[in-house]
Design a protein around this motif. Structure first.
Motif, short mmCIF file in Angstrom:
data_model
loop_
_atom_site.label_atom_id
_atom_site.label_comp_id
_atom_site.label_asym_id
_atom_site.label_seq_id
_atom_site.Cartn_x
_atom_site.Cartn_y
_atom_site.Cartn_z
N ALA A 170 10.96 2.13 14.60
CA ALA A 170 11.25 0.97 15.44
C ALA A 170 9.97 0.37 15.99
O ALA A 170 9.81 -0.85 16.08
CB ALA A 170 12.19 1.36 16.57
N ARG A 171 9.01 1.25 16.35
CA ARG A 171 7.72 0.81 16.90
C ARG A 171 6.62 1.58 16.19
O ARG A 171 6.63 2.81 16.17
CB ARG A 171 7.67 1.07 18.40
N LEU A 172 5.68 0.85 15.62
CA LEU A 172 4.58 1.47 14.87
C LEU A 172 3.25 1.00 15.42
O LEU A 172 2.97 -0.20 15.46
CB LEU A 172 4.68 1.11 13.39
N GLY A 173 2.43 1.93 15.85
CA GLY A 173 1.06 1.63 16.26
C GLY A 173 0.12 1.92 15.11
O GLY A 173 0.30 2.90 14.38
N ILE A 174 -0.86 1.05 14.91
CA ILE A 174 -1.84 1.24 13.84
C ILE A 174 -3.23 1.03 14.43
O ILE A 174 -3.49 0.02 15.10
CB ILE A 174 -1.62 0.24 12.68
N LEU A 175 -4.13 1.95 14.17
CA LEU A 175 -5.52 1.82 14.58
C LEU A 175 -6.37 1.58 13.35
O LEU A 175 -6.41 2.40 12.45
CB LEU A 175 -5.99 3.09 15.31
N GLY A 176 -7.04 0.43 13.30
CA GLY A 176 -7.95 0.14 12.19
C GLY A 176 -7.65 -1.20 11.54
O GLY A 176 -6.50 -1.44 11.14
N GLY A 177 -8.67 -2.03 11.42
CA GLY A 177 -8.50 -3.36 10.85
C GLY A 177 -9.02 -3.51 9.45
O GLY A 177 -9.30 -4.63 9.00
N GLY A 178 -9.13 -2.39 8.73
CA GLY A 178 -9.52 -2.46 7.33
C GLY A 178 -8.32 -2.72 6.44
O GLY A 178 -7.24 -3.11 6.91
N VAL A 179 -8.48 -2.46 5.16
CA VAL A 179 -7.43 -2.78 4.19
C VAL A 179 -6.14 -2.00 4.47
O VAL A 179 -5.05 -2.58 4.50
CB VAL A 179 -7.92 -2.51 2.75
N VAL A 180 -6.23 -0.71 4.69
CA VAL A 180 -5.03 0.09 4.94
C VAL A 180 -4.32 -0.39 6.20
O VAL A 180 -3.10 -0.57 6.22
CB VAL A 180 -5.37 1.59 5.05
N GLY A 181 -5.08 -0.64 7.26
CA GLY A 181 -4.48 -1.07 8.51
C GLY A 181 -3.72 -2.38 8.38
O GLY A 181 -2.57 -2.48 8.80
N VAL A 182 -4.35 -3.39 7.77
CA VAL A 182 -3.67 -4.70 7.70
C VAL A 182 -2.53 -4.68 6.69
O VAL A 182 -1.49 -5.32 6.91
CB VAL A 182 -4.67 -5.84 7.37
N GLU A 183 -2.69 -3.95 5.58
CA GLU A 183 -1.60 -3.92 4.60
C GLU A 183 -0.39 -3.20 5.16
O GLU A 183 0.76 -3.65 4.96
CB GLU A 183 -2.07 -3.27 3.30
N MET A 184 -0.59 -2.09 5.84
CA MET A 184 0.56 -1.39 6.40
C MET A 184 1.17 -2.14 7.58
O MET A 184 2.38 -2.10 7.80
CB MET A 184 0.17 0.04 6.81
N ALA A 185 0.35 -2.87 8.33
CA ALA A 185 0.89 -3.72 9.38
C ALA A 185 1.79 -4.80 8.78
O ALA A 185 2.88 -5.07 9.28
CB ALA A 185 -0.25 -4.37 10.19
N GLN A 186 1.34 -5.39 7.68
CA GLN A 186 2.12 -6.42 7.00
C GLN A 186 3.43 -5.83 6.46
O GLN A 186 4.51 -6.40 6.65
CB GLN A 186 1.31 -6.99 5.84
N ALA A 187 3.32 -4.70 5.78
CA ALA A 187 4.50 -4.10 5.15
C ALA A 187 5.56 -3.74 6.18
O ALA A 187 6.74 -4.08 6.03
CB ALA A 187 4.09 -2.88 4.34
N PHE A 188 5.16 -3.03 7.24
CA PHE A 188 6.16 -2.54 8.18
C PHE A 188 6.67 -3.65 9.11
O PHE A 188 7.81 -3.59 9.56
CB PHE A 188 5.62 -1.35 8.95
N ALA A 189 5.87 -4.67 9.37
CA ALA A 189 6.39 -5.82 10.11
C ALA A 189 7.47 -6.50 9.28
O ALA A 189 8.52 -6.90 9.81
CB ALA A 189 5.27 -6.80 10.43
N SER A 190 7.25 -6.61 7.97
CA SER A 190 8.25 -7.21 7.09
C SER A 190 9.52 -6.38 7.02
O SER A 190 10.62 -6.91 6.85
CB SER A 190 7.67 -7.39 5.68
N LEU A 191 9.37 -5.07 7.15
CA LEU A 191 10.52 -4.16 7.08
C LEU A 191 11.27 -4.06 8.41
O LEU A 191 12.32 -3.42 8.47
CB LEU A 191 10.07 -2.77 6.62
N GLY A 192 10.72 -4.65 9.45
CA GLY A 192 11.45 -4.68 10.72
C GLY A 192 10.84 -3.90 11.85
O GLY A 192 11.42 -3.87 12.95
#
Length: 464
Positions: A170-192
Motif C-alpha cells: 500500500a505504501r512503498l518507500g524508495i531510497l535512491g534516484g538512479g535507474v533502479v529507484g526511478v524504474e521501481m517508483a514508476q512500476a509500483f506507482a502504476s500498480l497502485g
C-alpha cells in the motif's frame, strides 16, 4: 577431493558468463560453467527481465490514455502483471538455461567456486576444477547498502525483493534516484502503491542530461509518486503501523516496505581473489580483451559488472564475447589483434555505450551527456516536436540533445527523452561508433511521419 580438468572454467552463469562460455566452446574448447544460484543470473530473474515486465503494462496504459478513442480503464490488474512477469522468469526455474548450456557444448556445474590457485577453482571446498587455459570471472555485482541507523532492525527490500514481489504494498518507500529507484517508483506507482521516492539531488538520474532528470521527475509525479528531492533517510524504525523513515528535513514517512536502491558493487567477495592482490568488493580491472591486469600469467579473465566497466547487461555480454573469443584463439595458437575495433577487444565503453531507463517518459542515451570541459564541443537541445510524435500521442512531450565534436564534425553523445524513444538509441549508437560525419548523416533521411524525424530537426538546429 575429486577433480576434473577443463580447458576453461567460467564462474558465474548469468547472461555474461553464458556468453563467455558459449564463445569459448564455439572455439572448440571444453568449458565448465559454474553457478551457485540460478543459471541465467541476476538479469533473468531479478533485474532486467522482471523489472521491464513490471514496467511495460503501466507505460502502455499511460500511452493508451494519450490517444482518444482507445477504450482503456484507469487501473492495472496486479495479479495479471505479476503472472506475466512470472512467465518470463519461470518463477526461478532455471532448467531451460541448464539445457541451453548443454546444447551449446558447455558443462553446467552447480556450486560456489573459489579460485584456490593458478587455473584452479574449488567448488564448495571439496571438488577441484582445473583449467588448462583460463578462468573467466563473470560474477556480476551485488547491492551496496548504506549505513543508516535502524536499517538493521527491519527487513528492507533490495532490487530482488522489489522485482519478485507477489503483492503491491500500500505504501512503498524508495531510497535512491538512479535507474533502479526511478524504474521501481514508476512500476509500483502504476500498480497502485503510494510511492515515496527519496533522492539526494534536485532531480533523479544525475548522470544523465539535466533535462532527462527533470522530465522523469515530472513523469513520476504525474503517475502519483511523491518525490522528496535534496533529501535523504536519516534513520529507520519499526513502528506500530509500518516502517518509519525519518528524512533529512525531519519529516517522517510511514511505509509498508522500504526499497534501498543506492547502487551496486562488484561481486568479488568469496572468490579467493585476495590471494592475488584483489580486495573483496573491488573491481577486477581488465584490458580490452578481458584479461585481468593485476594477475600474472595471463590466465585470469573477467567480464561484466565485476570489472566495473559500464555495468550494463549488453555491455557485459559484449565484453564476454571478446574474452571468450580471445581465450579460444590463444588456446589454438591464433594471433589475437589488440586493435580497437577487433572482435577480440571490447572498446565500446571508451566511446559510446547505450542505456535506456524504462520510465514514462523513457530516457535513451549514448555517449556523452554534455560537452567536455574546456573543449570546443557544441550542445544542441530541441523539443521532440515532429509530425511523428504528434501522431504517436496527444500532447507528446520530449526532448533531444546532441553533443558534437566541432573539430571532427562527429557526434559524441545523444540523449532522447520521451514516450517510446528507446528504439531511437541504436541509430545514435551507430552514428557515434561509426564516427559518421554530420554532413554524411544529413543524407540519412528519416521516414515520415515517425519520431525519428527528430534527427532532421537536430541537424537543422545545428546549422545544416
Amino acid at each position: 577431493m575429486s577433480g576434473q580438468t577443463f580447458d576453461v572454467v567460467v564462474i558465474g552463469a548469468g547472461p555474461v558468463g553464458e556468453v563467455a562460455a558459449e564463445r569459448a566452446a564455439r572455439g572448440g574448447l571444453k568449458v565448465a560453467l559454474v553457478e551457485h544460484e540460478r543459471f541465467g543470473g541476476e538479469c533473468s530473474y531479478w533485474a532486467c527481465i522482471p523489472s521491464k515486465a513490471l514496467l511495460r503494462p503501466g507505460n502502455l496504459l499511460a500511452a493508451a490514455k494519450r490517444i482518444p478513442g482507445v477504450p482503456v480503464g484507469d487501473r492495472l490488474d496486479p495479479a495479471a502483471v505479476f503472472a506475466r512477469r512470472d512467465w518470463f522468469t519461470g518463477k526461478g526455474d532455471d532448467s531451460g538455461q541448464v539445457e541451453w548450456a548443454r546444447g551449446v557444448g558447455v558443462e553446467p556445474i552447480r556450486g560456489h567456486g573459489e579460485i584456490t590457485g593458478e587455473r584452479e577453482v574449488t567448488l564448495d571446498g571439496d571438488r577441484v576444477l582445473t583449467a588448462r587455459h583460463a578462468v573467466i570471472v563473470c560474477t556480476g555485482s551485488v547491492p551496496h547498502t548504506p549505513s543508516i541507523p535502524g536499517l538493521d532492525t527491519i527487513r528492507p527490500w533490495g532490487s530482488r525483493e522489489a522485482t519478485s514481489a507477489e503483492s503491491v504494498p500500500a505504501r512503498l518507500g524508495i531510497l535512491g534516484g538512479g535507474v533502479v529507484g526511478v524504474e521501481m517508483a514508476q512500476a509500483f506507482a502504476s500498480l497502485g502503491s503510494e510511492v515515496h521516492l527519496v533522492i539526494t539531488g534536485e532531480r533523479p538520474l544525475p548522470r544523465n542530461a539535466a533535462f532527462a532528470g527533470d522530465l522523469v521527475l515530472h513523469g513520476l509525479r504525474e503517475a502519483g509518486a511523491y518525490v522528496h528531492t535534496e533529501s535523504g533517510v536519516e534513520r529507520v524504525a519499526a513502528g506500530a503501523s509500518g516502517t518509519e523513515l525519518t528524512l533529512k528535513d525531519g519529516e517522517t514517512i510511514v511505509v509498508d516496505e522500504f526499497l534501498v536502491a543506492t547502487g551496486r558493487r562488484p561481486a568479488t567477495a568469496g572468490l579467493g581473489l585476495d590471494a592475488f592482490g584483489v580486495e573483496a568488493g573491488r573491481a577486477l580491472e581488465t584490458d580490452d580483451t578481458g584479461r585481468v591486469s593485476a594477475v600474472d600469467g595471463g590466465w585470469l579473465f573477467a567480464a561484466g559488472d565485476v570489472t566495473g566497466r559500464a555495468p550494463l547487461t549488453h555491455q557485459g555480454k559484449y565484453g564476454a564475447r571478446a574474452a571468450g573469443d580471445t581465450v579460444a584463439a590463444l588456446a589454438a595458437g591464433t594471433p589475437v589483434s589488440s586493435e580497437p575495433w577487433s572482435r577480440f577487444t571490447a572498446t565500446a565503453d571508451h566511446h559510446a555505450v547505450p542505456q535506456v531507463v524504462f520510465t514514462d517518459p523513457e530516457v535513451a542515451a549514448v555517449g556523452l551527456a554534455d560537452a567536455r570541459p574546456g573543449s570546443a564541443d557544441r550542445v544542441v537541445d530541441i523539443d521532440i516536436a515532429v509530425a511523428g510524435s504528434s501522431l504517436h500521442a496527444d500532447g507528446y512531450t520530449g526532448k533531444a540533445r546532441i553533443v558534437v565534436d566541432t573539430e571532427r564534425n562527429v557526434l559524441l553523445g545523444v540523449t532522447f527523452v520521451g514516450q517510446d524513444v528507446s528504439e531511437l538509441v541504436h541509430s545514435a549508437t551507430v552514428a557515434i561508433v561509426g564516427e559518421v560525419p554530420l554532413d554524411r548523416l544529413w543524407h540519412a533521411v528519416p521516414s515520415f511521419p515517425t519520431i525519428s524525424e527528430v534527427w532532421l530537426r537536430l541537424l537543422e538546429a545545428y546549422g545544416l
